[in-house]
Design a protein around this motif. Sequence first.
Motif, mmCIF file in Angstrom:
data_model
loop_
_atom_site.group_PDB
_atom_site.id
_atom_site.type_symbol
_atom_site.label_atom_id
_atom_site.label_comp_id
_atom_site.label_asym_id
_atom_site.label_seq_id
_atom_site.Cartn_x
_atom_site.Cartn_y
_atom_site.Cartn_z
ATOM 1 N N ILE A 50 38.656 30.501 40.204
ATOM 2 C CA ILE A 50 38.676 29.314 39.367
ATOM 3 C C ILE A 50 37.253 28.779 39.260
ATOM 4 O O ILE A 50 36.560 28.634 40.270
ATOM 5 N N ALA A 51 36.823 28.515 38.040
ATOM 6 C CA ALA A 51 35.493 27.957 37.810
ATOM 7 C C ALA A 51 35.490 26.475 38.195
ATOM 8 O O ALA A 51 36.410 25.736 37.855
ATOM 9 N N LEU A 52 34.466 26.052 38.882
ATOM 10 C CA LEU A 52 34.427 24.684 39.380
ATOM 11 C C LEU A 52 34.087 23.666 38.298
ATOM 12 O O LEU A 52 34.400 22.485 38.446
ATOM 13 N N ASN A 53 33.454 24.099 37.227
ATOM 14 C CA ASN A 53 33.112 23.122 36.200
ATOM 15 C C ASN A 53 34.257 22.875 35.235
ATOM 16 O O ASN A 53 34.671 21.724 35.022
ATOM 17 N N ARG A 54 34.837 23.921 34.684
ATOM 18 C CA ARG A 54 35.888 23.735 33.665
ATOM 19 C C ARG A 54 37.280 24.099 34.137
ATOM 20 O O ARG A 54 38.245 23.921 33.411
ATOM 21 N N GLY A 55 37.382 24.666 35.338
ATOM 22 C CA GLY A 55 38.706 25.033 35.829
ATOM 23 C C GLY A 55 39.252 26.312 35.225
ATOM 24 O O GLY A 55 40.440 26.598 35.380
ATOM 25 N N THR A 56 38.400 27.067 34.556
ATOM 26 C CA THR A 56 38.841 28.327 33.975
ATOM 27 C C THR A 56 39.279 29.284 35.079
ATOM 28 O O THR A 56 38.638 29.376 36.114
ATOM 29 N N THR A 57 40.387 29.976 34.853
ATOM 30 C CA THR A 57 40.924 30.868 35.872
ATOM 31 C C THR A 57 40.901 32.317 35.405
ATOM 32 O O THR A 57 40.901 32.603 34.191
ATOM 33 N N PHE A 58 40.924 33.208 36.383
ATOM 34 C CA PHE A 58 40.923 34.643 36.110
ATOM 35 C C PHE A 58 41.673 35.321 37.237
ATOM 36 O O PHE A 58 41.524 34.942 38.402
ATOM 37 N N TYR A 59 42.491 36.337 36.882
ATOM 38 C CA TYR A 59 43.365 36.974 37.868
ATOM 39 C C TYR A 59 43.212 38.497 37.843
ATOM 40 O O TYR A 59 42.960 39.098 36.794
ATOM 41 N N ALA A 60 43.465 39.078 38.992
ATOM 42 C CA ALA A 60 43.615 40.527 39.051
ATOM 43 C C ALA A 60 44.902 40.898 38.325
ATOM 44 O O ALA A 60 45.879 40.140 38.336
ATOM 45 N N ASP A 61 44.920 42.058 37.702
ATOM 46 C CA ASP A 61 46.108 42.481 36.955
ATOM 47 C C ASP A 61 47.349 42.527 37.841
ATOM 48 O O ASP A 61 48.462 42.254 37.375
ATOM 49 N N SER A 62 47.177 42.855 39.103
ATOM 50 C CA SER A 62 48.318 43.029 39.995
ATOM 51 C C SER A 62 49.051 41.724 40.298
ATOM 52 O O SER A 62 50.202 41.755 40.742
ATOM 53 N N VAL A 63 48.395 40.588 40.073
ATOM 54 C CA VAL A 63 49.031 39.307 40.398
ATOM 55 C C VAL A 63 49.226 38.433 39.169
ATOM 56 O O VAL A 63 49.850 37.362 39.264
ATOM 57 N N LYS A 64 48.725 38.862 38.042
ATOM 58 C CA LYS A 64 48.815 38.060 36.823
ATOM 59 C C LYS A 64 50.272 37.769 36.479
ATOM 60 O O LYS A 64 51.110 38.676 36.492
#
Length: 117
Positions: A50-64
């Motif tokens: 999770i990006a600390l400025n905008r809260g943008t998130t990103f996930y590994a495919d295995s947990v998405k």
Amino acid sequence: VQLQASGGGLAQAGGSLRLSCVSSGRTLSGVSMAWFRQAPGKERSFVAQIALNRGTTFYADSVKGRFTVSRDNAKNTMYLQMDNLSPGDTAVYYCSYAPSDQGYLYWGQGTLVTVSS
């Protein structure tokens, strides 16, 4: 910066757990925070960030679609909500902090998640 992960434990397949990572020492204002995990006999792998400025998130495919990362800035805490767990999610989960573009330099001690079938 110190990171303290907690919330691990035993869950059944299809169940849920929520991990927490509390940061202390100072308010984090770097690039991002993330969860990694290391299963027995395997290398540590990325789970979510999770990006600390905008809260943008990103996930590994295995947990998405099953895991959700979030952050409560007032509490200096990052969370990982894990739903529909499977035995393949069994691992030690680590939280980490990237103060700059140089990568994740600070690590928590890890919390063990065990999922039974």
